[in-house]
Design an enzyme around this catalytic site. Structure first.
Site, PDB file in Angstrom:
ATOM      1  N   ASN A   8      84.164  15.541 -30.338  1.00 36.61           N
ATOM      2  CA  ASN A   8      83.682  15.051 -31.617  1.00 36.61           C
ATOM      3  C   ASN A   8      82.837  16.059 -32.107  1.00 36.61           C
ATOM      4  OD1 ASN A   8      82.371  14.013 -33.494  1.00 36.61           O
ATOM      5  ND2 ASN A   8      81.543  12.181 -32.664  1.00 36.61           N
ATOM      6  N   ARG A  92      88.169  13.572 -32.591  1.00 35.74           N
ATOM      7  CA  ARG A  92      87.827  12.879 -33.626  1.00 35.74           C
ATOM      8  C   ARG A  92      88.111  13.848 -34.804  1.00 35.74           C
ATOM      9  NH1 ARG A  92      81.725  11.315 -35.667  1.00 35.74           N
ATOM     10  NH2 ARG A  92      82.379  10.407 -37.515  1.00 35.74           N
ATOM     11  N   HIS A 180      83.649   7.337 -41.648  1.00 34.79           N
ATOM     12  CA  HIS A 180      83.139   6.470 -40.470  1.00 34.79           C
ATOM     13  C   HIS A 180      83.835   5.251 -39.724  1.00 34.79           C
ATOM     14  CE1 HIS A 180      78.818   7.775 -42.258  1.00 34.79           C
ATOM     15  NE2 HIS A 180      79.184   8.498 -41.023  1.00 34.79           N
ATOM     16  N   HIS A 207      76.531   1.616 -41.507  1.00 42.62           N
ATOM     17  CA  HIS A 207      76.349   2.806 -40.412  1.00 42.62           C
ATOM     18  C   HIS A 207      75.358   3.574 -40.934  1.00 42.62           C
ATOM     19  CE1 HIS A 207      78.181   5.756 -37.447  1.00 42.62           C
ATOM     20  NE2 HIS A 207      77.516   6.552 -38.449  1.00 42.62           N
ATOM     21  N   LEU A 208      74.112   3.430 -40.485  1.00 44.03           N
ATOM     22  CA  LEU A 208      72.866   4.258 -41.068  1.00 44.03           C
ATOM     23  C   LEU A 208      72.414   5.249 -39.782  1.00 44.03           C
ATOM     24  CD1 LEU A 208      70.885   1.406 -42.262  1.00 44.03           C
ATOM     25  CD2 LEU A 208      72.729   2.571 -43.394  1.00 44.03           C
ATOM     26  N   GLY A 211      74.731  10.633 -41.059  1.00 46.50           N
ATOM     27  CA  GLY A 211      75.716  10.540 -42.160  1.00 46.50           C
ATOM     28  C   GLY A 211      75.670   8.974 -42.137  1.00 46.50           C
ATOM     29  N   ARG A 240      72.411  14.745 -47.294  1.00 47.89           N
ATOM     30  CA  ARG A 240      73.302  14.684 -48.513  1.00 47.89           C
ATOM     31  C   ARG A 240      73.015  13.619 -49.369  1.00 47.89           C
ATOM     32  NH1 ARG A 240      78.435  13.078 -44.617  1.00 47.89           N
ATOM     33  NH2 ARG A 240      77.257  13.620 -42.952  1.00 47.89           N
ATOM     34  N   ASP A 282      64.893  13.743 -40.764  1.00 45.95           N
ATOM     35  CA  ASP A 282      64.945  12.700 -39.336  1.00 45.95           C
ATOM     36  C   ASP A 282      63.947  11.380 -39.904  1.00 45.95           C
ATOM     37  OD1 ASP A 282      64.277  11.455 -37.170  1.00 45.95           O
ATOM     38  OD2 ASP A 282      64.700  13.355 -35.973  1.00 45.95           O
ATOM     39  N   MET A 283      64.553  10.240 -39.785  1.00 40.38           N
ATOM     40  CA  MET A 283      63.979   9.148 -40.264  1.00 40.38           C
ATOM     41  C   MET A 283      62.662   8.854 -39.501  1.00 40.38           C
ATOM     42  SD  MET A 283      63.749   6.934 -42.405  1.00 40.38           S
ATOM     43  CE  MET A 283      65.328   6.215 -43.285  1.00 40.38           C
ATOM     44  N   GLY A 327      72.218   5.541 -35.489  1.00 40.71           N
ATOM     45  CA  GLY A 327      70.994   5.997 -35.255  1.00 40.71           C
ATOM     46  C   GLY A 327      69.903   5.124 -35.794  1.00 40.71           C
ATOM     47  N   GLU A 330      70.328   1.167 -35.470  1.00 43.54           N
ATOM     48  CA  GLU A 330      70.085   0.367 -34.067  1.00 43.54           C
ATOM     49  C   GLU A 330      68.832   0.644 -33.702  1.00 43.54           C
ATOM     50  OE1 GLU A 330      72.860   2.412 -31.376  1.00 43.54           O
ATOM     51  OE2 GLU A 330      74.712   2.101 -32.984  1.00 43.54           O
ATOM     52  N   ASN A 331      68.114   1.526 -34.137  1.00 46.96           N
ATOM     53  CA  ASN A 331      66.724   2.017 -33.451  1.00 46.96           C
ATOM     54  C   ASN A 331      65.667   1.617 -34.506  1.00 46.96           C
ATOM     55  OD1 ASN A 331      67.694   3.061 -31.027  1.00 46.96           O
ATOM     56  ND2 ASN A 331      68.419   4.707 -32.500  1.00 46.96           N
ATOM     57  N   GLU A 378      81.485   5.369 -31.110  1.00 46.21           N
ATOM     58  CA  GLU A 378      82.947   6.082 -31.683  1.00 46.21           C
ATOM     59  C   GLU A 378      83.707   6.795 -30.511  1.00 46.21           C
ATOM     60  OE1 GLU A 378      79.876   7.730 -34.343  1.00 46.21           O
ATOM     61  OE2 GLU A 378      81.341   7.742 -35.886  1.00 46.21           O
TER      62      GLU A 378
HETATM   63  P1  AMP Z   1      73.274   9.347 -35.558  1.00 41.30           P
HETATM   64  O1  AMP Z   1      73.731  10.274 -36.699  1.00 41.30           O
HETATM   65  O2  AMP Z   1      73.775   7.930 -35.634  1.00 41.30           O
HETATM   66  O3  AMP Z   1      72.962   9.970 -34.323  1.00 41.30           O
HETATM   67  O4  AMP Z   1      71.607   8.870 -36.041  1.00 41.30           O
HETATM   68  C1  AMP Z   1      70.707   9.768 -36.335  1.00 41.30           C
HETATM   69  C2  AMP Z   1      69.626   9.380 -37.028  1.00 41.30           C
HETATM   70  O5  AMP Z   1      69.074   8.303 -36.326  1.00 41.30           O
HETATM   71  C3  AMP Z   1      68.359  10.513 -36.868  1.00 41.30           C
HETATM   72  O6  AMP Z   1      68.508  11.380 -38.119  1.00 41.30           O
HETATM   73  C4  AMP Z   1      67.088   9.576 -37.004  1.00 41.30           C
HETATM   74  O7  AMP Z   1      66.635   9.757 -38.225  1.00 41.30           O
HETATM   75  C5  AMP Z   1      67.562   8.400 -36.606  1.00 41.30           C
HETATM   76  N1  AMP Z   1      67.000   7.612 -35.608  1.00 41.30           N
HETATM   77  C6  AMP Z   1      67.170   7.890 -34.154  1.00 41.30           C
HETATM   78  N2  AMP Z   1      66.334   7.272 -33.569  1.00 41.30           N
HETATM   79  C7  AMP Z   1      65.581   6.548 -34.261  1.00 41.30           C
HETATM   80  C8  AMP Z   1      64.463   5.500 -34.364  1.00 41.30           C
HETATM   81  N3  AMP Z   1      63.792   5.173 -33.159  1.00 41.30           N
HETATM   82  N4  AMP Z   1      63.658   5.336 -35.457  1.00 41.30           N
HETATM   83  C9  AMP Z   1      64.104   5.770 -36.722  1.00 41.30           C
HETATM   84  N5  AMP Z   1      65.236   6.482 -36.826  1.00 41.30           N
HETATM   85  C10 AMP Z   1      65.932   6.905 -35.507  1.00 41.30           C
END
Ligand code: AMP
Length: 412
Positions: A8, A92, A180, A207-208, A211, A240, A282-283, A327, A330-331, A378
């Site tokens: 991927n 992918r 996605h 899908h958050l 992306g 983006r 980064d959230m 990301g 789920e988190n 994925e």
């Molecule tokens: P992904 O692209 O699905 O791997 O998601 C990545 C994004 O998930 C990162 O930019 C983080 O901002 C967010 N993320 C991962 N873990 C957490 C968490 N525990 N709380 C908030 N955001 C998270």
């Protein structure tokens, strides 16, 4: 031990996984790895099934300066240290264009066609094609399967698939594809396994991640997506902007003198949560910060998700369930809670304890809109597709040989 390699390759990182195949439908993940920090502080890291670290190596930025370089290093490590018996590689591929609506066995003709879609996904498609070309050159007999992010959405109706522009452009491929798709396909399948009644109803999957997009599912099939021609549209993402008036792009060209290349870089790398907050993409960083920029970026993210939930609910003619994945989905219990509150008008009632505890069902029993958290996978979806495609191909070839041997004619 027979294995399938899944790769991927994104715009700035490479993820790979290895699955042991134990029969037609049994897949066991044995290696999970990635190369991050490409061009800055490249780092190859991989873990085994038990979480044990198999490799953790850093490189000079000029040794791994781009995604093809990262693929080379990861490939060299796999070859020399793991001694795998690969039976296939699943890739992918972000864009399958109008032509591909299902996973496809790769040959040089398929690659030629996929190269034509590079302008539709300039940051991803070349990186997706790099390992395919390397395997075609170095291991020409090894089956490779392309799994497309667009494929799951190819059944959209004409009104969902079009922009209001002259039809000639549609014919050339300027369409609302949606992305996605491998993630949505996996989540739809898990819904079917875990909550079969709900899976038959009207569902939005959000899908958050870095992306971000949302997909409307009717009876498990995609009917609408927030993304369109490229992976820039729809929700705001890490870097983006999501939906933006095309007039802004014209303004950047005419008033700021920006070239197409500069605008592309800007839209893919400098906008979204990063651009709006001025702090981070980064959230996790934004959620722990108290700067006004961080607050605005999160407010905007939640607000746009709620707006698009209305749009997708309209596409479905109502809404029965809302699923969080990837990301952030789920988190982050905090972001889920804020979105659930905005979905109150659609009947959402959050179970705060279930949400904080990361349970799969996070709505109260009486909630008219059911809320779920379903982790996406994925890579497993790609491995499943790859196994199915090579099994079907073998069957076809065996059938061909048997028919030919019996002298009963040949297949087309
Ligand atoms: P992904 O692209 O699905 O791997 O998601 C990545 C994004 O998930 C990162 O930019 C983080 O901002 C967010 N993320 C991962 N873990 C957490 C968490 N525990 N709380 C908030 N955001 C998270």
């Amino acid at each position: 031990m027979d294995t399938i390699l899944v790769d991927n390759a994104g715009s700035s990182s490479v993820k790979f996984q290895v699955f042991e195949t134990g029969g037609p439908s049994r897949l066991k993940r044995i290696i999970k790895g990635q190369v991050e920090g490409i061009g800055t502080r490249p780092r190859l890291k991989a873990q085994g099934a038990d979480g044990a670290v198999l490799v953790d190596e850093t490189y000079g930025p000029d040794v791994v300066s781009d995604v093809p370089g990262a693929i080379r290093e990861a490939g060299a490590w796999l070859r020399t240290s793991q001694k795998l018996t690969l039976i296939a590689v699943g890739h992918r591929v972000v864009h399958g264009g109008p032509a591909y609506s299902r996973p496809t066995l790769i040959d040089s003709k398929v690659v030629e066609k996929l190269e034509r879609y590079i302008p539709l996904a300039p940051l991803h498609q070349p990186n997706n094609l790099a390992p395919i070309q390397a395997f075609l050159k170095n291991s020409p007999g090894l089956p490779q399967v392309a799994c497309f992010d667009t494929a799951f959405h190819r059944g959209h109706s004409a009104v969902a698939d079009h922009y209001a522009i002259p039809e000639q452009l549609y014919k050339e491929g300027v369409r609302r594809y949606g992305f996605h798709g491998l993630s949505y396909e996996f989540v739809a399948k898990r819904m079917q396994e875990l909550f079969p009644e709900t899976a038959k109803s009207r569902v939005i999957v959000a899908h958050l991640g870095s992306g971000a997009s949302m997909c409307a599912l009717a009876d498990g099939r995609s009917v609408e997506s927030t993304m369109g021609f490229t992976a820039l549209d729809g929700l705001p993402m890490g870097t983006r902007p999501g939906q933006i008036d095309p007039g802004v792009v014209l303004y950047l060209m005419s008033e700021k003198g920006m070239s197409a290349e500069a605008i592309q870089k800007f839209l893919y790398n400098d906008c979204g949560l990063k651009g709006l907050s001025g702090i981070s993409n980064d959230m996790r960083v934004l959620e722990t910060g108290d700067e006004p920029g961080a607050k605005l970026a999160i407010d905007y993210f939640v607000y746009r998700i709620s707006l698009y939930a209305g749009m997708l609910a309209a596409a479905l003619g109502g809404l029965d369930a809302f699923v969080f994945t990837a990301g952030i989905g789920e988190n982050s219990a905090g972001i889920r809670a804020r979105i659930a509150k905005k979905l109150g008008w659609l009947g959402a009632e959050l179970d705060a304890n279930a949400n904080a505890g990361g349970k799969p069902v996070i709505s109260r029993p009486q909630s008219r809109l059911k809320l779920f958290v379903i982790p996406t996978d994925e890579e497993l979806m790609i491995a499943e597709h790859t196994l199915a495609v090579i099994a079907a191909d073998r069957l076809q070839k065996t059938g061909y040989r048997e028919t030919a041997k019996s002298g009963a004619g040949s297949h087309a």
